[in-house]
Scaffold this motif. Sequence first.
Motif, PDB file in Angstrom:
ATOM      1  N   CYS A 131      14.218  40.947  32.113  1.00  0.00           N
ATOM      2  CA  CYS A 131      14.344  39.580  32.619  1.00  0.00           C
ATOM      3  C   CYS A 131      15.068  39.552  33.951  1.00  0.00           C
ATOM      4  CB  CYS A 131      15.098  38.714  31.613  1.00  0.00           C
ATOM      5  SG  CYS A 131      16.848  39.151  31.461  1.00  0.00           S
ATOM      6  N   SER A 132      14.874  38.449  34.683  1.00  0.00           N
ATOM      7  CA  SER A 132      15.654  38.190  35.886  1.00  0.00           C
ATOM      8  C   SER A 132      16.929  37.444  35.505  1.00  0.00           C
ATOM      9  CB  SER A 132      14.813  37.417  36.899  1.00  0.00           C
ATOM     10  OG  SER A 132      14.319  36.219  36.356  1.00  0.00           O
ATOM     11  N   ASN A 133      17.689  36.967  36.492  1.00  0.00           N
ATOM     12  CA  ASN A 133      19.000  36.347  36.230  1.00  0.00           C
ATOM     13  C   ASN A 133      18.868  35.075  35.404  1.00  0.00           C
ATOM     14  OD1 ASN A 133      19.918  38.309  38.143  1.00  0.00           O
ATOM     15  ND2 ASN A 133      21.650  36.967  38.579  1.00  0.00           N
ATOM     16  N   ASN A 134      19.531  35.053  34.254  1.00  0.00           N
ATOM     17  CA  ASN A 134      19.497  33.879  33.384  1.00  0.00           C
ATOM     18  C   ASN A 134      20.578  32.872  33.757  1.00  0.00           C
ATOM     19  OD1 ASN A 134      18.198  34.463  30.099  1.00  0.00           O
ATOM     20  ND2 ASN A 134      17.740  35.670  31.912  1.00  0.00           N
ATOM     21  N   TYR A 173      16.501  41.238  43.960  1.00  0.00           N
ATOM     22  CA  TYR A 173      15.711  41.459  42.755  1.00  0.00           C
ATOM     23  C   TYR A 173      14.517  40.505  42.789  1.00  0.00           C
ATOM     24  CZ  TYR A 173      20.076  43.395  40.730  1.00  0.00           C
ATOM     25  OH  TYR A 173      21.217  44.106  40.477  1.00  0.00           O
ATOM     26  N   CYS A 174      13.381  40.963  42.340  1.00  0.00           N
ATOM     27  CA  CYS A 174      12.222  40.071  42.215  1.00  0.00           C
ATOM     28  C   CYS A 174      11.186  40.721  41.308  1.00  0.00           C
ATOM     29  CB  CYS A 174      11.609  39.770  43.579  1.00  0.00           C
ATOM     30  SG  CYS A 174      10.315  38.511  43.491  1.00  0.00           S
ATOM     31  N   VAL A 175      10.876  40.090  40.187  1.00  0.00           N
ATOM     32  CA  VAL A 175       9.919  40.659  39.236  1.00  0.00           C
ATOM     33  C   VAL A 175       8.564  39.964  39.336  1.00  0.00           C
ATOM     34  CG1 VAL A 175      11.628  41.473  37.576  1.00  0.00           C
ATOM     35  CG2 VAL A 175      10.766  39.136  37.383  1.00  0.00           C
ATOM     36  N   ASP A 176       7.531  40.747  39.156  1.00  0.00           N
ATOM     37  CA  ASP A 176       6.160  40.254  39.053  1.00  0.00           C
ATOM     38  C   ASP A 176       5.908  39.915  37.582  1.00  0.00           C
ATOM     39  OD1 ASP A 176       3.320  40.144  38.651  1.00  0.00           O
ATOM     40  OD2 ASP A 176       3.004  41.335  40.460  1.00  0.00           O
ATOM     41  N   ILE A 177       5.531  38.675  37.299  1.00  0.00           N
ATOM     42  CA  ILE A 177       5.330  38.267  35.896  1.00  0.00           C
ATOM     43  C   ILE A 177       3.846  38.092  35.556  1.00  0.00           C
ATOM     44  CG2 ILE A 177       7.615  37.235  35.703  1.00  0.00           C
ATOM     45  CD1 ILE A 177       6.276  34.476  35.971  1.00  0.00           C
ATOM     46  N   THR A 178       2.968  38.686  36.375  1.00  0.00           N
ATOM     47  CA  THR A 178       1.533  38.541  36.142  1.00  0.00           C
ATOM     48  C   THR A 178       1.131  39.023  34.750  1.00  0.00           C
ATOM     49  OG1 THR A 178       1.087  38.851  38.500  1.00  0.00           O
ATOM     50  CG2 THR A 178      -0.757  39.192  36.979  1.00  0.00           C
ATOM     51  N   LYS A 179       1.721  40.126  34.306  1.00  0.00           N
ATOM     52  CA  LYS A 179       1.319  40.726  33.030  1.00  0.00           C
ATOM     53  C   LYS A 179       1.579  39.788  31.856  1.00  0.00           C
ATOM     54  CE  LYS A 179       2.113  44.987  30.348  1.00  0.00           C
ATOM     55  NZ  LYS A 179       2.793  46.304  30.387  1.00  0.00           N
ATOM     56  N   ILE A 180       2.796  39.232  31.780  1.00  0.00           N
ATOM     57  CA  ILE A 180       3.102  38.355  30.644  1.00  0.00           C
ATOM     58  C   ILE A 180       2.367  37.019  30.768  1.00  0.00           C
ATOM     59  CG2 ILE A 180       5.202  37.333  31.646  1.00  0.00           C
ATOM     60  CD1 ILE A 180       6.450  37.473  28.842  1.00  0.00           C
ATOM     61  N   GLU A 181       2.072  36.611  31.997  1.00  0.00           N
ATOM     62  CA  GLU A 181       1.289  35.383  32.186  1.00  0.00           C
ATOM     63  C   GLU A 181      -0.139  35.570  31.689  1.00  0.00           C
ATOM     64  OE1 GLU A 181       3.022  33.027  36.069  1.00  0.00           O
ATOM     65  OE2 GLU A 181       1.809  34.823  36.422  1.00  0.00           O
ATOM     66  N   VAL A 199      19.761  38.271  47.007  1.00  0.00           N
ATOM     67  CA  VAL A 199      18.724  37.387  46.475  1.00  0.00           C
ATOM     68  C   VAL A 199      18.499  37.687  44.997  1.00  0.00           C
ATOM     69  CG1 VAL A 199      16.300  36.692  46.635  1.00  0.00           C
ATOM     70  CG2 VAL A 199      17.587  37.233  48.713  1.00  0.00           C
ATOM     71  N   ARG A 200      18.458  36.613  44.193  1.00  0.00           N
ATOM     72  CA  ARG A 200      18.157  36.749  42.768  1.00  0.00           C
ATOM     73  C   ARG A 200      17.071  35.745  42.376  1.00  0.00           C
ATOM     74  NH1 ARG A 200      20.491  40.624  43.982  1.00  0.00           N
ATOM     75  NH2 ARG A 200      22.384  41.530  43.072  1.00  0.00           N
ATOM     76  N   ASP A 201      16.297  36.114  41.361  1.00  0.00           N
ATOM     77  CA  ASP A 201      15.295  35.222  40.777  1.00  0.00           C
ATOM     78  C   ASP A 201      15.920  34.582  39.551  1.00  0.00           C
ATOM     79  OD1 ASP A 201      12.898  34.021  39.879  1.00  0.00           O
ATOM     80  OD2 ASP A 201      12.434  35.779  38.655  1.00  0.00           O
ATOM     81  N   TRP A 202      16.019  33.256  39.538  1.00  0.00           N
ATOM     82  CA  TRP A 202      16.739  32.546  38.477  1.00  0.00           C
ATOM     83  C   TRP A 202      15.791  32.069  37.381  1.00  0.00           C
ATOM     84  CZ3 TRP A 202      21.823  32.855  37.973  1.00  0.00           C
ATOM     85  CH2 TRP A 202      22.545  33.303  39.092  1.00  0.00           C
TER      86      TRP A 202
END
Length: 328
Positions: free
Chosen positions: A178-181, A281-289, A214-217
């Motif tokens: 996961c990214s930053n919660n 940080y930056c995650v690609d969420i294509t797979k779970i989408e 930079v963080r993805d929230w």
Amino acid sequence: MKLLVTGAAGFIGSNFVRRALADELPGVEGAEIIVLDSLTYSGNEENLAPIADSPRYEFVHGDIRDAELLDELMPRVDGVIHFAAESHVDRSVLDASIFVETNVLGTQRLLDAALKHGIGRFVHVSTDEVYGSIEEGEWTEEFPLEPNSPYAASKAGSDLIARSYHRTHGLDVVITRCSNNYGPYHFPEKLIPLFVTNLMDDKHVPLYGTGENVRDWLHVDDHCRGIALVFAKGRSGEVYNIGGGTQLTNVEITEKILELMGKDWSYVDHVEDRKGHDLRYCVDITKIETELGYTPQVPFEQGLAEVVQWYRDNRAWWEPLKERAALA
């Protein structure tokens, strides 16, 4: 269905349990839950108070490294969702030992017990910090693990141990990163709750370095929904990134908090940067989408405003925690 949820007196795990027992998470409706938590400094049974009287809930005070205890609990459950971890980067810089012991050895003990007792599914909850830092673009699940802090290294180790039990023993393991919660019940040493509660008391807030990190929230509700989808429908042996889709520098999020709190930049103290501080940080969420139908549903501006209000309304929850942990 009965689940063992480790570390569920903490921020994210307690949210998962509260929402699961309210039948608000897909695929785990009606589940009975045994919580296993050692109640270290950030574990708080008050986080589970709203569901403490549920007939589907049981709390066990214990350590995931206790093999005898795990042998007692595992035969009673069908699946494991593993949140338990030491998770604060600054503390890991000062002393990495408990991070290695809990995050690596503890995960290995859980996996051993799950294998021994034929557990159907084991979800290992991890973090995007295992990837290291990325200057541009997004991490897919295939990116190499290049952790930079002792905390992130211990989580990467636990990820690899979990993967090995699937590859070697055929255990039904799935890993999430996961990214930053952010959200309610967040222990007040983390950026958002620390800044909000400091400003409530008219205190300054510490911003590392230039604040350009930079963080993805990701709202904790969205994270827990993603975990439930992975538990219910994820492919065995796979990794799934879970992100929120809101990338902000620490300066930008500080500005948003100051605005919500009615404060100005004079309340911000720039402090020496953390050792090994990852820039982005930056995650690609294509797979779970595409595979599981996940999308983040909580708009960040709405979620942040609701979190600020929650801390305004729940001083009795966070004030003792800050005093106990001697947080500024």
